[in-house]
Design a protein around this motif. Structure first.
Motif, PDB file in Angstrom:
ATOM      1  N   LEU A 131      -1.901   9.741  -0.106  1.00 32.02           N
ATOM      2  CA  LEU A 131      -0.487   9.374   0.387  1.00 32.02           C
ATOM      3  C   LEU A 131      -0.405   9.090   2.023  1.00 32.02           C
ATOM      4  O   LEU A 131       0.261   8.138   2.067  1.00 32.02           O
ATOM      5  CB  LEU A 131       0.737  10.456  -0.193  1.00 32.02           C
ATOM      6  N   LYS A 132      -0.932  10.010   2.645  1.00 32.52           N
ATOM      7  CA  LYS A 132      -0.792   9.297   4.297  1.00 32.52           C
ATOM      8  C   LYS A 132      -1.562   8.290   4.561  1.00 32.52           C
ATOM      9  O   LYS A 132      -1.041   7.482   5.161  1.00 32.52           O
ATOM     10  CB  LYS A 132      -1.198  10.605   4.806  1.00 32.52           C
ATOM     11  N   LYS A 166       5.660  16.912  11.428  1.00 36.73           N
ATOM     12  CA  LYS A 166       5.283  16.995  12.976  1.00 36.73           C
ATOM     13  C   LYS A 166       4.485  15.483  13.381  1.00 36.73           C
ATOM     14  O   LYS A 166       4.475  14.968  14.151  1.00 36.73           O
ATOM     15  CB  LYS A 166       3.979  18.092  13.233  1.00 36.73           C
ATOM     16  N   ASP A 167       3.762  14.973  12.292  1.00 36.54           N
ATOM     17  CA  ASP A 167       2.882  13.716  12.614  1.00 36.54           C
ATOM     18  C   ASP A 167       3.720  12.559  12.195  1.00 36.54           C
ATOM     19  O   ASP A 167       3.349  11.289  12.159  1.00 36.54           O
ATOM     20  CB  ASP A 167       1.574  13.621  11.766  1.00 36.54           C
ATOM     21  N   GLY A 168       5.062  12.655  11.475  1.00 32.73           N
ATOM     22  CA  GLY A 168       5.749  11.406  11.329  1.00 32.73           C
ATOM     23  C   GLY A 168       5.696  11.094  10.001  1.00 32.73           C
ATOM     24  O   GLY A 168       6.497  10.181   9.486  1.00 32.73           O
ATOM     25  N   THR A 169       4.893  11.492   9.024  1.00 32.77           N
ATOM     26  CA  THR A 169       4.882  11.319   7.681  1.00 32.77           C
ATOM     27  C   THR A 169       6.391  11.506   7.076  1.00 32.77           C
ATOM     28  O   THR A 169       6.891  10.673   6.062  1.00 32.77           O
ATOM     29  CB  THR A 169       3.756  11.906   6.873  1.00 32.77           C
ATOM     30  N   PHE A 189       1.074  21.463   4.701  1.00 32.05           N
ATOM     31  CA  PHE A 189       1.382  19.902   4.283  1.00 32.05           C
ATOM     32  C   PHE A 189       2.726  19.368   4.575  1.00 32.05           C
ATOM     33  O   PHE A 189       2.877  18.353   5.416  1.00 32.05           O
ATOM     34  CB  PHE A 189       1.190  19.496   2.794  1.00 32.05           C
ATOM     35  N   LEU A 190       3.700  20.205   4.383  1.00 34.41           N
ATOM     36  CA  LEU A 190       5.145  19.846   4.681  1.00 34.41           C
ATOM     37  C   LEU A 190       5.351  20.044   6.156  1.00 34.41           C
ATOM     38  O   LEU A 190       5.893  19.237   6.746  1.00 34.41           O
ATOM     39  CB  LEU A 190       6.083  20.916   3.947  1.00 34.41           C
ATOM     40  N   VAL A 191       5.173  21.103   6.902  1.00 33.46           N
ATOM     41  CA  VAL A 191       5.311  21.278   8.237  1.00 33.46           C
ATOM     42  C   VAL A 191       4.479  20.062   8.970  1.00 33.46           C
ATOM     43  O   VAL A 191       4.849  19.449  10.054  1.00 33.46           O
ATOM     44  CB  VAL A 191       4.698  22.874   8.479  1.00 33.46           C
TER      45      VAL A 191
END
Length: 406
Positions: A152-153, A222-225, A216-218
């Motif tokens: 997904l990412k 943080k990474d903007g996903t 994964f959520l956190v």
């Protein structure tokens, strides 16, 4: 028709009743009630419309039960409330032989059972789906929707290089501090191979697998996903974000499908999206099992009418009718196999797969306290107030205390 009995309850009395449910945003409830009232002019059903927020619905139903009021007759219960309402005897045990349970998908039927008895009848189910932009994935040379979180990412990174995706965010679900966060948290944990509780309701949430899910959520925030504003998203907020073209992917219930497909100008993504199973850590993920069941208030009058109304509302004919209003998941196997319905509602095969592999939220006696604890700790992790490890450790402790009755 005989009024019948179950668990010592005699279903007698005919006359007006009430149907109690959350806000009817699609017109489905009114359409079904109009059909019933035309056929039963002496046993009319009045709609008692509660707020949209599930926590507020549950609280009003509990208050009615506490006062033993007969104002509420038939209750539309979120499937996770069944055990609590049955254990407190706020609702009556229902006669199983009055309902075609064998024609329904088995995971859905189990949501209405408590200690070997039927306490609510499935009216609709629900499974989480991954909505995605088919046009953008195709332009980016991506042949299929993502199966894992890593895919997904990676897919989103490729899509966002396109001029057509300028300013778009990758992914969102429902991350506000409410029941939707419990759902999204549980799905992340289950999709990483963890569990919130075991089959007996014992907490299992302080595990490496659960941490992988919450991470994964956190990490995605943080990474903007996931955009920062998603911590304020409930269902409608996320739906509007996807329909307005702000998201490449979204976790959402099937009700969004026809709304996003409208070609009246209300959706910028009509004809440009599809649905897939939720992704997970190592492969396809697991949805939380959603839906609503109909139960009979223990303090209600006119229970013979109520029983007939529950049969009517939960019937295959009614579910076929209501698909045109709101695409909640049908409970009957036959409706997923009808070629005409699949052509009209192409999300049905994916939705059936989601339901058959779905994981129930904790079936516990005090669900209200459990979901409040989950929301508190998950939200603390998402907003950076706590680390994932600390939030899960505190949640495990709180759930153990609740299970011990402390």
């Amino acid at each position: 028709m005989s009024s019948g009995s179950a668990g010592g309850t005699s279903f007698e009395g005919r006359g007006p009743i009430t149907y109690v449910a959350g806000a009817d945003n699609t017109g489905t409830v009114r359409a079904v009630l109009d059909r019933w009232n035309r056929l039963h002019p002496k046993e009319k059903v009045t709609f008692v419309e509660l707020p949209t927020d599930p926590d507020a619905q549950r609280q009003q139903m509990i208050q009615n039960a506490a006062t033993r009021s007969d104002a509420f007759t038939v209750l539309s219960l979120d499937v996770v409330w069944n055990s609590e309402f049955a254990a407190h005897r706020w609702v009556d045990r229902l006669p199983e032989d009055r309902f075609p349970l064998g024609d329904m998908l088995k995971p859905i039927v189990t949501t209405g059972m408590y200690r070997g008895g039927l306490y609510s009848v499935p009216a609709s189910s629900d499974g989480g789906l991954l909505y995605y932009r088919t046009d953008l994935l195709k332009r980016a040379g991506i042949a299929r929707p993502p199966v894992t979180w890593a895919e997904l990412k990676a897919d989103c990174a490729r899509v966002r290089k396109l001029p057509a995706a300028r300013g778009m965010a990758c992914y969102a679900g429902q991350f506000h501090k409410y029941e939707g966060l419990t759902v999204n948290f549980a799905e992340a944990v289950d999709s990483a191979g963890g569990a919130v509780t075991d089959a007996q309701g014992r907490p299992q949430v302080n595990s490496p697998e659960a941490k992988a899910g919450l991470d994964f959520l956190v990490g995605s925030l943080k990474d903007g996903t996931v955009p920062q504003e998603a911590v304020t998203y409930q269902e409608e907020d996320a739906r509007r974000a996807f329909q307005s073209g702000k998201l490449v992917f979204e976790r959402q219930w099937p009700y969004m499908y026809p709304l996003a497909a409208r070609k009246d100008g209300s959706s910028k993504v009509a004809g440009r999206f599809a649905v897939a199973p939720l992704p997970g850590l190592h492969g396809p993920g697991a949805s939380s099992l959603g839906g609503h069941n109909l139960a009979l208030s223990a303090s209600a009058k006119n229970k013979a009418t109520a029983l007939d109304f529950i049969r009517f509302y939960t019937s295959q004919a009614t579910q076929r009718f209501t698909l045109a209003y709101a695409p909640a998941a049908p409970t009957y196997e036959a409706l997923y196999q009808d070629p005409r319905l699949v052509r009209k509602y192409p999300y049905l095969p994916v939705l059936k797969r989601s339901i058959l592999h779905a994981v129930p939220r904790p079936r516990v006696f005090g669900y209200g306290d459990v979901t409040a604890a989950i929301q508190r700790e998950a939200f603390a992790a998402l907003t950076g107030e706590k680390s994932s490890a600390s939030a899960l450790r505190d949640l495990q402790r709180d759930l153990r205390r609740q299970a011990a009755g402390k």
